[in-house]
Design a protein around this motif. Structure first.
Motif: not given
Ligand code: ASP
Ligand code: ADP
Ligand code: MG
Length: 476
Positions: A60-61, A66, A144, A206, A220-223
């Motif tokens: 992830s970042a 992000t 990322e 992501f 969001r949260g896609g990693s």
């Molecule tokens: N960096 C992206 C986010 O903050 C993906 C992730 O963290 O999974 O949504």
């Protein structure tokens, strides 16, 4: 066009067991924002990688990046260009100070600095040269790209055989925004084959390309989802999601005290909890692993010795297992304007949601009306307009679905009474029970969410014993 060329190539000498020739399956390890959030954390996760087998690492970042990039693009969109540029400079400073702490040698510090400066120059250029939605997606993608580049260079400096494989070269979605598995499988295998001697294949979570080849992302949260898609494409032996907590807890630790991690969960239970708000997993993560029977292991980077949560096809029957909450729900009550619920009414209602590609989460019906919930309100106006042609409509926003996962037919009766007893002080708008044996959902006003989660903690079955023999059998 984003610069996606691999950063300093690892010193990839011949690796004793060429996994491609030997067809050795790999593990996928995904590290989240806090796990790559500082130079110290980046260094500590490098020590968690397997040493005896090749693996794919998805990053992830860095935590906060992000959000910062999204803010920057919003400022630029609304014409606050000076704010956008100042925030970009502040973010760049954070990265420059990370580099100073991360790399040992001057050579790598210089390389790191060059990499960061180049990336931020690209961001500034995009901000200045007019601005579109496409530019903002490209800017957000840098989160990322930055963490992955930094980690790859760190591994290389440490003498690890690391190969950077850009997600933009293989991760693609189709016109329905679903992963294009055919393309992904073929491209990632080709990319890996062209770096056959690496021990670590490192890529961005992501980010992806969409069906028209533009840079996009998985939400969001896609990693987590990236790791699962790669796991599916490569038939991985395991997908590990490394984060800042010791597994999936039996209630939301952000709102409830004394929650505890579940040691094992079935795919269905985990998917349900992720979909209904357990933030530790992106809601779509389970599906690509479930279809290939790939175990998903949730682990804590801060306490790597902790066993974490193992998600497999194995279902361990155990009362009320876990609670999750999903906010941002809209309830729609639809009353047939003809007094009778004629056959065909449900069909007509769902046809409207279908046309607008809007998923319905909960449904309850009475003789002349239906209540249902949606979380995507993009087409709400069009939907209500169409429904109004044959029914009268009420819309209620700021609703929350509380999802109770467990085993509600096993041996003991009375689970419904237990749930509603715990919620007796809280007004309930809708109830869904019996659709599956493993889920009871209730819809409440969002302002009562925390109270409901806390009240339900009292009925969670805290026995964490699992039948490890059965788990092993299921995995094998
Ligand atoms: N960096 C992206 C986010 O903050 C993906 C992730 O963290 O999974 O949504
Ligand atoms: P990452 O950046 O590693 O992807 P996330 O912040 O997305 O991490 O997910 C981990 C966080 O999810 C935890 O710190 C915790 O606050 C939150 N969370 C919400 N519900 C749960 C749950 N049921 N179990 C564990 N963590 C949860
Ligand atoms: Mg996450």
């Amino acid at each position: 066009e984003l610069d996606t060329k691999p950063r300093p190539a690892g010193n990839c000498g011949p690796f004793l067991f060429n996994h491609l020739i030997q067809n050795i399956k790999m593990k996928i390890l995904k590290f989240g924002g806090t796990s790559v959030g500082s130079a110290e954390r980046i260094r500590s996760i490098a020590k968690l990688l397997p040493t005896n087998e090749p693996c794919v690492v998805v990053l992830s970042a860095m935590a906060g990046t992000t959000n910062a990039l999204i803010e920057i693009t919003k400022d630029a969109m609304s014409g606050k260009m000076l704010n956008a540029i100042e925030k970009t400079k502040n973010l760049e400073d954070k990265y420059i100070s990370t580099i100073e702490k991360l790399y040992i040698s001057k050579t790598y510090r210089n390389r790191g600095e060059e990499f960061i400066t180049d990336a931020f120059q690209q961001i500034i250029r995009k901000l200045i040269d007019g601005f579109s939605d496409k530019d903002s997606r490209e800017i957000v993608a840098f989160g990322e790209i930055l963490s992955t580049g930094l980690f790859h260079m760190h591994l290389t400096e440490q003498g690890k055989k690391s190969a950077y494989i850009s997600a933009l070269r293989f991760m693609r979605t189709d016109k329905d925004k679903e992963p294009d598995y055919y393309y992904i499988e073929e491209s990632i295998e080709r990319t890996i084959s062209s770096n056959p001697f690496a021990q670590v294949y490192i890529t961005e979570g992501f980010i992806c390309r969409n069906s028209i080849g533009e840079i996009d992302n998985l939400g969001r949260g896609g990693s987590d989802y990236t790791a699962a898609i790669i796991g599916n494409a490569l038939n991985a032996t395991e997908v590990q999601i490394w984060t800042d907590i010791d597994g999936l807890h039996n209630n939301d630790p952000r709102f409830v005290e004394n929650t505890s991690p579940l040691r094992s969960l079935s795919y269905d239970e985990a998917a349900e909890l992720a979909y209904f708000g357990a933030k530790i997993l992106h809601p779509a993560t389970i599906q690509p692993c479930r279809v290939k029977g790939i175990p998903v292991l949730l682990k804590n980077t801060l306490q790597p010795e902790d066993e974490g949560t193992l998600i497999t096809a194995f279902h361990n029957p155990q009362g009320v297992k876990a609670i999750a909450a999903k906010d941002g729900i809209t309830a729609i009550n639809i009353r047939s304007s003809r007094m009778l619920l004629a056959y065909g009414f449900l069909n007509k209602v769902f046809e409207v949601f279908n046309q607008h590609r809007t998923a319905v989460d909960m449904i309850t019906t009475s003789e002349v009306s239906i209540s249902l919930t949606i979380d995507n309100t993009e087409n709400l106006n069009a939907i209500t307009k169409q429904l109004s042609a044959f029914s009268s409509i009420d819309v209620e926003q700021n609703q929350t679905i509380i999802c109770i996962v467990g085993d509600f037919v096993a041996n003991r009766n009375g689970y419904a009474a237990l749930v509603f007893g715990a919620l007796k002080e809280i007004p309930i708008r809708m109830i869904s029970y019996g659709g599956s044996n493993n889920n009871i959902s209730v819809l409440i006003d969002s302002e009562n969410k925390v109270k409901a989660l806390q009240a339900l903690q009292g009925i969670v079955d805290n026995s964490t014993e699992i039948n490890s023999e059965l788990v092993t059998q299921t995995i094998n």
